[in-house]
Design a protein around this motif. Structure first.
Motif, mmCIF file in Angstrom:
data_model
loop_
_atom_site.group_PDB
_atom_site.id
_atom_site.type_symbol
_atom_site.label_atom_id
_atom_site.label_comp_id
_atom_site.label_asym_id
_atom_site.label_seq_id
_atom_site.Cartn_x
_atom_site.Cartn_y
_atom_site.Cartn_z
ATOM 1 N N SER A 94 -3.324 -0.819 12.901
ATOM 2 C CA SER A 94 -4.408 0.064 12.457
ATOM 3 C C SER A 94 -4.694 -0.077 10.971
ATOM 4 O O SER A 94 -5.672 0.467 10.458
ATOM 5 C CB SER A 94 -4.049 1.522 12.764
ATOM 6 O OG SER A 94 -2.997 1.971 11.929
ATOM 7 N N LYS A 95 -3.845 -0.791 10.268
ATOM 8 C CA LYS A 95 -3.928 -0.869 8.809
ATOM 9 C C LYS A 95 -4.041 -2.286 8.271
ATOM 10 O O LYS A 95 -4.610 -2.496 7.205
ATOM 11 C CB LYS A 95 -2.656 -0.255 8.196
ATOM 12 C CG LYS A 95 -2.618 1.262 8.135
ATOM 13 C CD LYS A 95 -3.556 1.774 7.057
ATOM 14 C CE LYS A 95 -3.287 3.221 6.692
ATOM 15 N NZ LYS A 95 -4.241 3.712 5.669
ATOM 16 N N ALA A 96 -3.445 -3.246 8.966
ATOM 17 C CA ALA A 96 -3.252 -4.576 8.372
ATOM 18 C C ALA A 96 -4.146 -5.644 8.996
ATOM 19 O O ALA A 96 -3.969 -6.829 8.759
ATOM 20 C CB ALA A 96 -1.783 -4.972 8.500
ATOM 21 N N CYS A 149 0.852 -1.189 0.000
ATOM 22 C CA CYS A 149 0.000 0.000 0.000
ATOM 23 C C CYS A 149 0.891 1.245 0.000
ATOM 24 O O CYS A 149 1.943 1.262 0.646
ATOM 25 C CB CYS A 149 -0.874 0.057 1.248
ATOM 26 S SG CYS A 149 -1.958 -1.351 1.466
ATOM 27 N N VAL A 150 0.426 2.242 -0.731
ATOM 28 C CA VAL A 150 1.114 3.529 -0.752
ATOM 29 C C VAL A 150 0.308 4.503 0.104
ATOM 30 O O VAL A 150 -0.899 4.634 -0.085
ATOM 31 C CB VAL A 150 1.232 4.087 -2.188
ATOM 32 C CG1 VAL A 150 2.033 5.388 -2.190
ATOM 33 C CG2 VAL A 150 1.867 3.065 -3.107
ATOM 34 N N GLY A 151 0.977 5.161 1.045
ATOM 35 C CA GLY A 151 0.332 6.184 1.860
ATOM 36 C C GLY A 151 0.660 7.565 1.319
ATOM 37 O O GLY A 151 1.662 7.744 0.630
ATOM 38 N N GLY A 193 -2.947 4.437 -3.120
ATOM 39 C CA GLY A 193 -3.182 5.656 -2.338
ATOM 40 C C GLY A 193 -4.579 6.209 -2.525
ATOM 41 O O GLY A 193 -5.251 5.905 -3.518
ATOM 42 N N THR A 194 -4.995 7.006 -1.561
ATOM 43 C CA THR A 194 -6.380 7.501 -1.575
ATOM 44 C C THR A 194 -6.437 9.013 -1.755
ATOM 45 O O THR A 194 -5.578 9.738 -1.245
ATOM 46 C CB THR A 194 -7.107 7.112 -0.257
ATOM 47 O OG1 THR A 194 -8.518 7.264 -0.443
ATOM 48 C CG2 THR A 194 -6.679 7.966 0.932
ATOM 49 N N PRO A 195 -7.455 9.472 -2.485
ATOM 50 C CA PRO A 195 -7.691 10.921 -2.567
ATOM 51 C C PRO A 195 -8.386 11.422 -1.297
ATOM 52 O O PRO A 195 -8.650 10.644 -0.374
ATOM 53 C CB PRO A 195 -8.602 11.058 -3.784
ATOM 54 C CG PRO A 195 -9.333 9.758 -3.862
ATOM 55 C CD PRO A 195 -8.412 8.710 -3.299
ATOM 56 N N PHE A 198 -12.914 4.482 5.464
ATOM 57 C CA PHE A 198 -12.684 3.970 4.102
ATOM 58 C C PHE A 198 -11.623 4.842 3.433
ATOM 59 O O PHE A 198 -11.559 6.059 3.660
ATOM 60 C CB PHE A 198 -13.982 3.974 3.280
ATOM 61 C CG PHE A 198 -14.695 5.299 3.237
ATOM 62 C CD1 PHE A 198 -14.247 6.315 2.405
ATOM 63 C CD2 PHE A 198 -15.808 5.536 4.041
ATOM 64 C CE1 PHE A 198 -14.903 7.547 2.373
ATOM 65 C CE2 PHE A 198 -16.465 6.765 4.012
ATOM 66 C CZ PHE A 198 -16.003 7.775 3.177
ATOM 67 N N GLU A 199 -10.785 4.209 2.635
ATOM 68 C CA GLU A 199 -9.860 4.897 1.726
ATOM 69 C C GLU A 199 -9.968 4.159 0.398
ATOM 70 O O GLU A 199 -9.540 3.013 0.293
ATOM 71 C CB GLU A 199 -8.415 4.837 2.250
ATOM 72 C CG GLU A 199 -8.187 5.552 3.570
ATOM 73 C CD GLU A 199 -6.698 5.647 3.947
ATOM 74 O OE1 GLU A 199 -5.840 5.089 3.234
ATOM 75 O OE2 GLU A 199 -6.412 6.287 4.986
ATOM 76 N N THR A 200 -10.550 4.800 -0.597
ATOM 77 C CA THR A 200 -10.788 4.157 -1.889
ATOM 78 C C THR A 200 -9.544 4.289 -2.771
ATOM 79 O O THR A 200 -9.024 5.399 -2.926
ATOM 80 C CB THR A 200 -11.972 4.835 -2.596
ATOM 81 O OG1 THR A 200 -13.030 4.978 -1.662
ATOM 82 C CG2 THR A 200 -12.434 4.028 -3.794
ATOM 83 N N GLU A 201 -9.080 3.184 -3.328
ATOM 84 C CA GLU A 201 -7.802 3.223 -4.036
ATOM 85 C C GLU A 201 -7.801 2.335 -5.285
ATOM 86 O O GLU A 201 -8.374 1.250 -5.287
ATOM 87 C CB GLU A 201 -6.677 2.753 -3.080
ATOM 88 C CG GLU A 201 -6.747 3.473 -1.735
ATOM 89 C CD GLU A 201 -5.513 3.384 -0.879
ATOM 90 O OE1 GLU A 201 -4.506 2.785 -1.314
ATOM 91 O OE2 GLU A 201 -5.559 3.931 0.245
ATOM 92 N N LEU A 202 -7.122 2.816 -6.306
ATOM 93 C CA LEU A 202 -6.835 1.985 -7.478
ATOM 94 C C LEU A 202 -5.836 0.909 -7.051
ATOM 95 O O LEU A 202 -4.867 1.205 -6.344
ATOM 96 C CB LEU A 202 -6.224 2.838 -8.591
ATOM 97 C CG LEU A 202 -5.828 2.050 -9.847
ATOM 98 C CD1 LEU A 202 -7.056 1.669 -10.656
ATOM 99 C CD2 LEU A 202 -4.857 2.847 -10.696
ATOM 100 N N ILE A 225 -10.570 -0.972 -1.005
ATOM 101 C CA ILE A 225 -10.629 -0.067 0.143
ATOM 102 C C ILE A 225 -9.491 -0.436 1.094
ATOM 103 O O ILE A 225 -9.322 -1.599 1.444
ATOM 104 C CB ILE A 225 -11.966 -0.201 0.917
ATOM 105 C CG1 ILE A 225 -13.171 0.093 0.019
ATOM 106 C CG2 ILE A 225 -11.952 0.693 2.157
ATOM 107 C CD1 ILE A 225 -13.492 1.542 -0.184
ATOM 108 N N ASP A 226 -8.714 0.583 1.453
ATOM 109 C CA ASP A 226 -7.679 0.420 2.475
ATOM 110 C C ASP A 226 -8.327 0.859 3.792
ATOM 111 O O ASP A 226 -8.245 2.023 4.166
ATOM 112 C CB ASP A 226 -6.480 1.300 2.071
ATOM 113 C CG ASP A 226 -5.496 1.535 3.208
ATOM 114 O OD1 ASP A 226 -5.487 0.738 4.168
ATOM 115 O OD2 ASP A 226 -4.737 2.527 3.112
ATOM 116 N N PHE A 227 -9.024 -0.086 4.449
ATOM 117 C CA PHE A 227 -9.668 0.276 5.717
ATOM 118 C C PHE A 227 -8.609 0.586 6.767
ATOM 119 O O PHE A 227 -7.588 -0.106 6.869
ATOM 120 C CB PHE A 227 -10.583 -0.849 6.210
ATOM 121 C CG PHE A 227 -11.963 -0.806 5.628
ATOM 122 C CD1 PHE A 227 -12.753 0.335 5.754
ATOM 123 C CD2 PHE A 227 -12.484 -1.909 4.959
ATOM 124 C CE1 PHE A 227 -14.033 0.382 5.219
ATOM 125 C CE2 PHE A 227 -13.764 -1.869 4.423
ATOM 126 C CZ PHE A 227 -14.545 -0.719 4.551
HETATM 127 MG MG MG Z 1 -4.507 4.262 1.944
#
Ligand code: MG
Length: 203
Positions: free
Chosen positions: A105-107, A5-7, A174-176, A53-57, A84-86
């Motif tokens: 918190s991410k994985a 994942c890219v932050g 990454g998310t907008p 939610f973080e919506t990502e390609l 989604i990168d919850f």
């Molecule tokens: Mg993200």
């Protein structure tokens, strides 16, 4: 398989979380147990009161590689999806304050629902790919890959410097801006351009 994942890859999202703009990609990983497929529901974990939610390609790797050369980066993924990168934002904020790793918190389990993957050739220019998320029928996040700080090529070059990528690995790009909290009962529908990619609920 690995999930990269890219932050902090969209400037407007960096601003909404008051983060610093990175000078190289911020990379973290999720384990296979984070994956959710086929529009299966996501069960809201008890340990967070602020799951975002973080919506990502998402790219799917099709070829093993390390030290990928920029001009060859396109050969290493053949299909794209939406995911989604919850993020357990309350836990992440506490860890960030202390300078500790974000991992829990991410994985966590079910933190990475993904759509089906579609051949990238069906989407034209991947550098100008729009996507959006509706929650309970209301548009909540809109993104376009042209707004990424680090391009798909730069991401793959960077990741493969440290990690060998293998077929089946996924890369969340990454998310907008517009990230927000989900509640039990919410319905999340994601679109890549006008194509519906996923439709699942929080239970
Ligand atoms: Mg993200």
């Amino acid at each position: 398989m690995k999930i990269f994942c890219v932050g902090r890859n969209y400037v407007d999202h960096i601003k909404e979380l008051a983060n610093e703009k990175p000078d190289q990609p911020v990379i973290f990983m999720k384990p296979e147990t984070a994956l959710v497929k086929n529009n299966e529901p996501v069960y809201h974990p008890e340990f967070t009161k602020d799951m975002h939610f973080e919506t990502e390609l998402v790219l799917k790797i099709c070829k093993e590689g390390k030290y990928i050369q920029p001009k060859l980066a396109g050969n290493y993924f053949d299909s794209v999806g939406l995911g989604i990168d919850f993020t357990a934002r309350d836990i992440q904020s506490r860890l960030k304050e202390k300078g500790l790793p974000w991992e829990i918190s991410k994985a966590f389990n079910q933190s990475a629902p993904v759509s089906e993957f579609i051949p990238k050739s069906e989407f034209g220019d991947l550098g100008q790919l729009g996507f959006h998320l509706d929650v309970n029928g209301v548009r909540r996040q809109t993104g376009d890959t042209s707004l990424m700080l680090f391009s798909i090529t730069e991401i793959l070059v960077f990741i493969s410097t440290y990690f060998t990528v293998k077929p089946g690995d996924l890369v969340f790009t990454g998310t907008p801006a517009g990230v927000g909290k989900v509640e039990i009962g919410d319905r999340l529908e994601g679109y890549l351009q006008d194509r519906k990619m996923f439709d699942f609920s929080i239970r």
